[in-house]
Design a protein around this motif. Structure first.
Motif, PDB file in Angstrom:
ATOM      1  N   SER A   1       0.832  -1.211   0.000  1.00 12.23           N
ATOM      2  CA  SER A   1       0.000   0.000   0.000  1.00 12.23           C
ATOM      3  C   SER A   1       0.863   1.257   0.000  1.00 12.23           C
ATOM      4  O   SER A   1       2.078   1.202   0.225  1.00 12.23           O
ATOM      5  N   GLU A   2       0.213   2.402  -0.251  1.00 14.55           N
ATOM      6  CA  GLU A   2       0.915   3.684  -0.173  1.00 14.55           C
ATOM      7  C   GLU A   2       1.438   3.920   1.243  1.00 14.55           C
ATOM      8  O   GLU A   2       2.503   4.503   1.430  1.00 14.55           O
ATOM      9  N   GLU A   3       0.662   3.430   2.224  1.00 14.21           N
ATOM     10  CA  GLU A   3       1.091   3.589   3.619  1.00 14.21           C
ATOM     11  C   GLU A   3       2.386   2.802   3.878  1.00 14.21           C
ATOM     12  O   GLU A   3       3.261   3.260   4.619  1.00 14.21           O
ATOM     13  N   ASP A   4       2.496   1.628   3.263  1.00 12.49           N
ATOM     14  CA  ASP A   4       3.718   0.831   3.419  1.00 12.49           C
ATOM     15  C   ASP A   4       4.925   1.574   2.850  1.00 12.49           C
ATOM     16  O   ASP A   4       6.006   1.598   3.450  1.00 12.49           O
ATOM     17  N   VAL A   5       4.727   2.205   1.675  1.00 14.65           N
ATOM     18  CA  VAL A   5       5.820   2.957   1.040  1.00 14.65           C
ATOM     19  C   VAL A   5       6.160   4.172   1.881  1.00 14.65           C
ATOM     20  O   VAL A   5       7.344   4.485   2.092  1.00 14.65           O
ATOM     21  N   ASP A   6       5.124   4.856   2.375  1.00 14.74           N
ATOM     22  CA  ASP A   6       5.354   6.037   3.227  1.00 14.74           C
ATOM     23  C   ASP A   6       6.202   5.662   4.443  1.00 14.74           C
ATOM     24  O   ASP A   6       7.137   6.386   4.812  1.00 14.74           O
ATOM     25  N   LYS A   7       5.863   4.533   5.063  1.00 17.79           N
ATOM     26  CA  LYS A   7       6.591   4.106   6.259  1.00 17.79           C
ATOM     27  C   LYS A   7       8.046   3.810   5.934  1.00 17.79           C
ATOM     28  O   LYS A   7       8.957   4.186   6.685  1.00 17.79           O
ATOM     29  N   ALA A   8       8.292   3.130   4.807  1.00 15.99           N
ATOM     30  CA  ALA A   8       9.665   2.796   4.417  1.00 15.99           C
ATOM     31  C   ALA A   8      10.477   4.060   4.162  1.00 15.99           C
ATOM     32  O   ALA A   8      11.646   4.157   4.567  1.00 15.99           O
ATOM     33  N   VAL A   9       9.880   5.027   3.479  1.00 13.08           N
ATOM     34  CA  VAL A   9      10.578   6.279   3.189  1.00 13.08           C
ATOM     35  C   VAL A   9      10.829   7.055   4.475  1.00 13.08           C
ATOM     36  O   VAL A   9      11.897   7.656   4.651  1.00 13.08           O
TER      37      VAL A   9
ATOM     38  N   ARG B   1      11.217  -2.973  -3.517  1.00 11.26           N
ATOM     39  CA  ARG B   1      11.874  -3.717  -2.441  1.00 11.26           C
ATOM     40  C   ARG B   1      10.847  -4.378  -1.520  1.00 11.26           C
ATOM     41  O   ARG B   1      11.007  -5.521  -1.098  1.00 11.26           O
ATOM     42  N   LEU B   2       9.790  -3.642  -1.194  1.00 16.70           N
ATOM     43  CA  LEU B   2       8.743  -4.189  -0.335  1.00 16.70           C
ATOM     44  C   LEU B   2       8.031  -5.351  -1.016  1.00 16.70           C
ATOM     45  O   LEU B   2       7.705  -6.360  -0.374  1.00 16.70           O
ATOM     46  N   GLU B   3       7.792  -5.233  -2.315  1.00 19.53           N
ATOM     47  CA  GLU B   3       7.166  -6.323  -3.066  1.00 19.53           C
ATOM     48  C   GLU B   3       8.046  -7.573  -3.044  1.00 19.53           C
ATOM     49  O   GLU B   3       7.551  -8.690  -2.864  1.00 19.53           O
ATOM     50  N   ASN B   4       9.340  -7.376  -3.224  1.00 18.13           N
ATOM     51  CA  ASN B   4      10.263  -8.515  -3.199  1.00 18.13           C
ATOM     52  C   ASN B   4      10.255  -9.202  -1.830  1.00 18.13           C
ATOM     53  O   ASN B   4      10.279 -10.438  -1.740  1.00 18.13           O
ATOM     54  N   MET B   5      10.229  -8.388  -0.778  1.00 14.30           N
ATOM     55  CA  MET B   5      10.186  -8.946   0.575  1.00 14.30           C
ATOM     56  C   MET B   5       8.908  -9.749   0.793  1.00 14.30           C
ATOM     57  O   MET B   5       8.929 -10.852   1.344  1.00 14.30           O
TER      58      MET B   5
END
Length: 467
Positions: free
Chosen positions: A134-142, A269-273
């Motif tokens: 999700s966008e929230e997942d990307v936001d958290k990683a950034v 990266r998150l998708e790969n994980m």
């Protein structure tokens, strides 16, 4: 030499072996030679004592005992090979008859690999988590990346959530200051949860020079687990300043020119994980279903040894590295000794079953391990051991552990064969094709290792401790 096999149960046999006395000649000669080098007899040079003199002085029985001890492993191995057995562990040997000049008879009881019928696994179906970022997942990683590039600036105000405070600590138990309970100049980010329970509330609102006292259970040291009165003094307060989320940040924090490119890379990266986690989840669930289908007798002695090994590894290796003992571990886990023993036994049974079934599949499917697969596995094993690949490879060769590594990869390949043959769907109802995963064999090998070697116990302790 004659031998016969009696099946005591599906996992244990008794070998009855009859050895003509002439078969002991080489071992008798070796026994006389060995005794010759160990004793001295007046009138004879060392090593030149006649056999009749050794018999007179030290007894023929001592020579026979030495010869039989030397010969038994060879005769036992011959009997095992003649019967085409796959023994597990050391045999229990009993010499039933030894007549000088006539015969040697003995029995050997040993656990063996049971005969296993591989079930039809094609009907297995499992469901796994969908790969969704999700966008929230990307936001958290950034944001996590952004936090690593934060700067701190001293401020003259009360400390607040997110500030970095420099503190001095003093811990007392029963009114006495602990020898290892004093620390100065410790930097702590308020809200991080990285120190003692209650410290966030104690330092929030304090300015430089302020101090507070609170009660907390110590997480380490000589008084670990005890309630302590902790005095904390704030010596400095600094505000964390995060960099602006823009293209300049992307260029500073990564190889990308724009924030958009950085976010796209984070998503990938998150998708790969998540794909890795999905593959592992599929393999674990398929393995569980396979184990339910197969009948696998478990050798009692093998199970007993495996339980002991798992307990030893957990207590002396995994927990030791985390500064825990078995009592503290059970407290963290909320388990009794009886519950721990039952779970360890259950996991050991699962590990043995997994090894037996997958080894049988390796033979049935005629799976081989090539040099590239072995090298890749060796590299990963070296990384987890903290050794360089060259050091690890040398240790493996010198320890005769190459067949073990080959077996690990082969079992991973066997599990991959099963996973490819069954139906895997995600929670969205989409079919998951793991055959396209380039790292499928290595992922499956890791999954099997965790079950066979029992790595999950220490992981669970670590997770709860960190939490």
């Amino acid at each position: 030499m004659k031998s016969a096999v009696e099946t005591l149960n599906p996992t244990r046999v008794r070998l009855t072996v009859e050895v003509p006395f002439e078969e002991l000649k080489d071992s008798l000669d070796a026994a006389y030679k060995k005794i010759n080098q160990q004793v001295t007899v007046k009138g004879f040079r060392k090593g030149k004592i006649p056999a009749r003199v050794i018999d007179q002085r030290f007894g023929r029985g001592a020579v026979l005992e030495e010869a039989v001890n030397d010969a038994l492993p060879k005769f036992y191995t011959e009997a095992v090979n003649d019967a085409e057995l796959n023994p597990l562990g050391q045999p229990d040997v009993d010499i039933t008859e030894l007549k000088d000049g006539e015969t040697l008879n003995f029995t050997a009881e040993v656990d063996i690999r049971p005969t296993i019928e591989i079930p039809d696994y094609s009907g297995i179906e499992v469901t796994v988590d969908a790969v969704e970022v999700s966008e929230e997942d990307v936001d958290k990683a950034v944001e996590e990346l952004r936090g690593r590039f934060a700067s701190t600036n001293p401020v003259e105000r009360a400390a607040a959530e997110g500030d970095v405070v420099t503190i001095d600590l003093e811990a007392k138990v029963d009114g006495e200051v602990l020898e290892d309970g004093v620390a100065a100049g410790v930097q702590y980010t308020i809200g991080s949860g990285e120190l003692l329970d209650g410290i966030d509330e104690a330092v929030t609102g304090l300015e430089a020079g302020g101090e507070a006292t609170f009660t907390s259970e110590l997480k380490g040291g000589t008084a670990e687990g005890k309630e302590s009165e902790v005095t904390v003094k704030v010596t400095a307060v600094a505000a964390r300043e995060l960099p602006e989320l823009d293209d300049d940040f992307a260029q500073m924090a990564s190889e990308f020119d724009t924030l958009e490119e950085l976010r796209a890379d984070s998503r990938k990266r998150l998708e790969n994980m998540k794909q890795y986690d999905q593959a592992t989840q599929a393999q674990e669930r398929v393995l569980d279903e396979l184990l339910k289908l197969a009948e696998v007798p478990i050798p009692e002695k093998l199970l007993e040894d495996e339980v002991k090994t798992r307990k030893h590894n957990l207590e002396h290796h995994q927990l030791g590295q985390m500064g825990l003992d078995i009592e503290k571990y059970l407290e963290i886990q909320g388990k009794t000794v009886e519950e721990f023993d039952a779970e360890t036994t259950e996991q050991a049974v699962k590990g043995i079953k997994t090894q037996f079934i997958l080894d049988e599949l390796v033979n049935k499917e005629k799976l081989n391990v090539n040099q590239e697969e072995l090298t890749e596995h060796l590299m990963r094993r070296a990384a987890t051991s903290g050794m360089s690949p060259d050091e690890f490879a040398k240790a493996v060769v010198e320890g005769g552990q190459v067949p073990m590594l080959v077996g690990e990869v082969a079992r991973g390949k066997a599990l991959a064969v099963v996973v490819e043959a069954v139906k895997v769907t995600d929670t969205n109802g989409e079919v998951v094709d793991l055959a396209d995963d380039e790292d499928e064999t290595e992922t499956a090998t890791e999954t099997v290792e965790a079950v066979v070697e029992g790595d999950t116990e220490g992981d669970a302790a670590a997770e709860k401790t960190e939490a």
